[in-house]
Write a protein that holds these residues in place. Structure first.
Motif, PDB file in Angstrom:
ATOM      1  N   ARG A   1       0.645  -1.254  -0.095  1.00  0.00           N
ATOM      2  CA  ARG A   1       0.023   0.081  -0.083  1.00  0.00           C
ATOM      3  C   ARG A   1       0.710   1.207  -0.068  1.00  0.00           C
TER       4      ARG A   1
ATOM      5  N   ARG B   1       2.149  -0.266   4.153  1.00  0.00           N
ATOM      6  CA  ARG B   1       1.897  -1.674   4.572  1.00  0.00           C
ATOM      7  C   ARG B   1       1.736  -2.710   3.642  1.00  0.00           C
TER       8      ARG B   1
ATOM      9  N   LEU C   1       0.073  -5.407   1.453  1.00  0.00           N
ATOM     10  CA  LEU C   1      -1.209  -6.013   1.142  1.00  0.00           C
ATOM     11  C   LEU C   1      -1.025  -7.498   1.050  1.00  0.00           C
TER      12      LEU C   1
ATOM     13  N   ALA D   1       0.284 -10.164   6.170  1.00  0.00           N
ATOM     14  CA  ALA D   1      -0.611  -9.292   5.757  1.00  0.00           C
ATOM     15  C   ALA D   1      -0.602  -7.992   6.727  1.00  0.00           C
ATOM     16  N   ASP D   2      -0.592  -6.877   6.312  1.00  0.00           N
ATOM     17  CA  ASP D   2      -0.379  -5.723   6.950  1.00  0.00           C
ATOM     18  C   ASP D   2       0.828  -5.274   7.510  1.00  0.00           C
TER      19      ASP D   2
ATOM     20  N   SER E   1       4.441  -3.961   8.453  1.00  0.00           N
ATOM     21  CA  SER E   1       5.030  -2.898   7.836  1.00  0.00           C
ATOM     22  C   SER E   1       6.292  -2.270   8.606  1.00  0.00           C
TER      23      SER E   1
END
Length: 202
Positions: free
Chosen positions: A109, A113, A115, A144-145, A147
């Protein structure tokens, strides 16, 4: 056989040849279109339906070789946008697996983050390391998610090394390699946002 019959046969043969050539060209075009569509699905299936309205693969972003992406050769990324606004960057990365390189694709993203992540190719051990494949296990979903902001430097390790991420049982080396590659790819994204999020020319 008279001259008129020969001329008629020659005309018929010419028409048949023209039909065959046209049919071959049409089939070749359809095969090329289907191959391109398959390639697009393989790369774009990381993006949620409706999350973009452009054609990301039509305008690749050329990237120089980078150790952070694990590739000694120049590569490319792709930008997905919706109504002109960036929604995700598709960024390739290569991990040094147990049996050889593991080629990954990350959808990131604009805020950094992760995706989604997928494996494009590998030579890891069947029944063990190949569980990085979505068809074999859901292990890649642990990213997932994720960062850089949400996980300090020390957390970017597998749990066997006192990090944050689960490893695949029996495939710790493979797991370490993928975790490291994902972290480095996010670092690359973080340092090259301006290039990666710039909308390409139509």
């Amino acid at each position: 056989m008279n001259g008129r019959s020969l001329a008629w046969l020659a005309t018929l043969a010419g028409l048949c040849l023209a039909v065959l050539i046209a049919t071959s060209q049409l089939l070749d075009s359809r095969i090329d279109a289907e191959r391109q569509a398959a390639d697009e699905r393989a790369l774009l299936d990381l993006l949620p339906p409706g999350s973009y309205d452009n054609h990301p693969l039509a305008h690749p972003i050329a990237l120089p070789a980078s150790e952070l992406l694990g590739d000694p050769a120049p590569t490319r990324a792709w930008l997905a946008t919706r109504e002109g606004t960036p929604t995700a960057v598709l960024l390739p990365a290569t991990a040094k697996g147990y049996e050889g390189p593991i080629h990954l694709l990350l959808a990131i993203r604009p805020d950094g983050r992760l995706l989604a992540t997928k494996v494009l190719g590998h030579r890891e051990t069947a029944g063990i390391g190949d569980r990085i494949e979505p068809a074999r296990s859901a292990w890649l979903k642990i990213f997932a998610d994720a960062s850089l902001a949400g996980h300090p430097e020390a957390e970017w390790r597998v749990k066997a090394d006192k990090g944050e991420f689960d490893q695949i049982a029996g495939a710790t080396i493979t797991s370490r390699a993928v975790v490291s590659a994902v972290q480095h790819a996010l670092q690359y994204f973080d340092g090259h946002r301006q290039i990666l999020l710039r909308s390409p020319s139509p």
